[in-house]
Enzyme design. Structure first.
Site, PDB file in Angstrom:
ATOM      1  N   ASP A  65       0.604  -0.745  -0.490  1.00 44.17           N
ATOM      2  CA  ASP A  65      -0.073   0.152  -0.067  1.00 44.17           C
ATOM      3  C   ASP A  65       0.907   1.601   0.126  1.00 44.17           C
ATOM      4  OD1 ASP A  65      -2.176   1.437   0.428  1.00 44.17           O
ATOM      5  OD2 ASP A  65      -2.363   2.213   2.756  1.00 44.17           O
ATOM      6  N   ASP A  73      -1.965  -0.650   6.262  1.00 46.16           N
ATOM      7  CA  ASP A  73      -2.014   0.447   7.266  1.00 46.16           C
ATOM      8  C   ASP A  73      -3.056   0.212   7.271  1.00 46.16           C
ATOM      9  OD1 ASP A  73      -3.353   3.684   7.109  1.00 46.16           O
ATOM     10  OD2 ASP A  73      -3.240   2.006   5.405  1.00 46.16           O
ATOM     11  N   ASP A  84       0.020   4.868   0.902  1.00 43.82           N
ATOM     12  CA  ASP A  84      -0.495   5.963   2.468  1.00 43.82           C
ATOM     13  C   ASP A  84      -0.603   5.568   3.300  1.00 43.82           C
ATOM     14  OD1 ASP A  84      -2.055   9.035   0.613  1.00 43.82           O
ATOM     15  OD2 ASP A  84      -2.039   7.022  -0.587  1.00 43.82           O
TER      16      ASP A  84
END
Length: 485
Positions: free
Chosen positions: A9, A181, A11
């Site tokens: 991922d 996250d 961000d």
């Protein structure tokens, strides 16, 4: 099927925070938004940075495809290149070494993100990704149509996109890795064989713990935990203040030679178990953490060991012949960290403690040659008055006349980087130059002084030669110890 892939991922995973601010600036500078900004944009990104993805924020992201209708695809791709220049410095320091680990293992590395493909592909190229899975805006005659290609790459949509990619690439998901996250990436995490929660949001963290998934923070070394964005060294910085140590005074010199940013190897002499406190207080004044190389006995201790690991310490097993500690230290330097080494390896015993010539092992010199990082010498003096080698605990009762511990930081050592032994001599000589004049003057030592420089229970060694005092230190031996950290 291939050996698997590693899906990352963007961000709050590869990046320390959201990509939105940098991308929006690049898009605005390209003239695509007419100078318009989303209402409360700064607040939205602040919430995202703290909490991670939310349903409202992702609904807003999903609607941006309509806002982009009529944009030139070529201009957007140019804005993506400008955004990549802003985003690359924001990559978490331990992300690149992790990517390299997967490449060495033969895995395909793939960026898997909700962010539009045209805006993140240039960053992925800069980071050496093999492919990108991202939201794609439909384009006709070079202009965005306001529609999506193959749906919105988020949540189950991201898993669907990863599965399509895996089928085409011949990659088995049960042999693959995923790093993210967000709790909304649970479908992807559950589909791969090796899920990892990176800087997990407050909803993903308990689920990851229950599932026993590894929890990582790519802005700190492996094994270092973080709570509310803080690592253990941040707590140490608050608690270990000179005024809270009334049994010692600190004389800390100018710190200007420790770089504000970027890697450096900090080398110091070894006089006491209290050295780590003196070094820590010195370096933490710069606002930077330091990662120590320490002997395995420290890391194997019941309480101190886990603490040392949690603070990013690097375990050294002397005599094993392994270069693993140097590789871990080089990894930390590649991430822009400060790495601390005491080249003597252990506190000199007895008469050797008073030798004005310091003899070191070659680990620091070899690490400098391996990493290219500068070597900064630090001279310690007086720590043995707080915690002598002969004592199992420091003297914390002397608050009326506390001893003074002195630290001095020198200029980077001028190294040749071709001969580790010769460079080690240069390192040790530069440390000696930072010590007070009395450290460089040979003189006879009493049996009592020698006894204090021996481990507890070995005081009889001080009088082994018919109780005679020691002779002044002999001539300098020309070579440092070899092939040891």
């Amino acid at each position: 099927m291939s050996s698997g892939a590693a899906f990352f991922d963007l961000d709050r995973t590869l990046l320390k925070g959201p990509s939105g601010p940098a991308i929006n600036e690049a898009v605005a500078e390209a003239g695509l938004t007419g100078g318009r900004r989303l209402p409360g944009e700064a607040l939205l990104f602040g919430i995202y940075n703290f909490m991670g993805e939310t349903l409202p924020s992702m609904a807003l992201t999903r609607s941006l495809v309509l806002m982009a209708r009529g944009w030139s695809g070529a201009v957007v791709r140019q804005a993506g290149k400008a955004a990549a220049e802003r985003l690359e410095p924001l990559i978490s320091p331990y992300a690149r070494p992790l990517l390299d680990d997967h490449r060495r293992a033969g895995h395909t590395v793939v960026m898997a993100t909700t962010t539009p493909y045209d805006l993140v592909a240039p960053l992925a190229e800069r980071l050496g990704f093999d492919d990108v899975i991202a939201t794609r805006y439909a384009e006709r005659d070079g202009v965005y149509t306001g529609r999506l290609v193959d749906g919105f790459v988020w949540g189950r949509g991201k898993l669907a996109a990863v599965r399509r990619w895996a089928r085409q690439a011949g990659v088995a998901l049960d042999a693959s890795f995923a790093y993210t996250d967000s709790v909304y990436d649970l479908p992807l995490l559950s589909a791969v064989g090796h899920p990892h929660a990176v800087n997990p949001d407050f909803r993903l963290l308990p689920l990851a713990v229950l599932q026993r998934w590894p929890v990582l923070h790519l802005d700190v070394p492996p094994g270092v935990p973080k709570v509310l964005g803080k690592e253990p060294l941040d707590l140490v910085r608050l608690l270990v203040q000179p005024q809270l140590l009334p049994f010692v005074r600190f004389d800390i010199g100018d710190l200007g030679h420790i770089p504000e940013h970027g890697p450096a190897v900090l080398v110091a002499n070894h006089r006491s178990y209290f050295d780590v406190v003196a070094l820590g207080l010195t370096v933490l004044r710069t606002g930077r953490p330091i990662r120590y190389l320490g002997k395995k006995e420290v890391f194997d201790a019941p309480v101190i060991g886990p603490m040392a690991t949690a603070m990013g310490g690097i375990r050294v097993e002397r005599g094993s012949g392994s270069d693993q500690p140097l590789r871990e230290a080089a990894r930390a330097l590649e991430a822009g960290e400060l790495v601390g080494i005491q080249p003597q390896g252990t506190i000199p015993r007895g008469r050797d403690f008073f030798d004005p010539v310091l003899r070191g092992r070659t680990g620091a010199a070899r690490l400098a040659a391996l990493s290219g990082a500068p070597v900064i010498p630090i001279g310690l003096w007086g720590t043995e008055a707080v915690w002598p080698r002969s004592s199992r605990v420091p003297n914390v009762t002397n608050v009326v006349h506390p001893p003074t511990v002195r630290t001095r930081v020198g200029r980077p050592v001028r190294l040749e980087l071709a001969d580790a032994e010769a460079d080690t001599e240069r390192i040790m000589a530069d440390i000696v130059d930072l010590l007070p004049p009395e450290a460089r003057v040979p003189r006879e030592r009493t049996a009592e002084e020698i006894a204090r420089a021996l481990p507890a229970g070995h005081g009889e060694e001080a009088v082994a030669t018919n109780g005679e005092t020691s002779a002044p230190a002999g001539p300098r031996r020309r070579r440092a110890a070899t092939r040891s950290v």
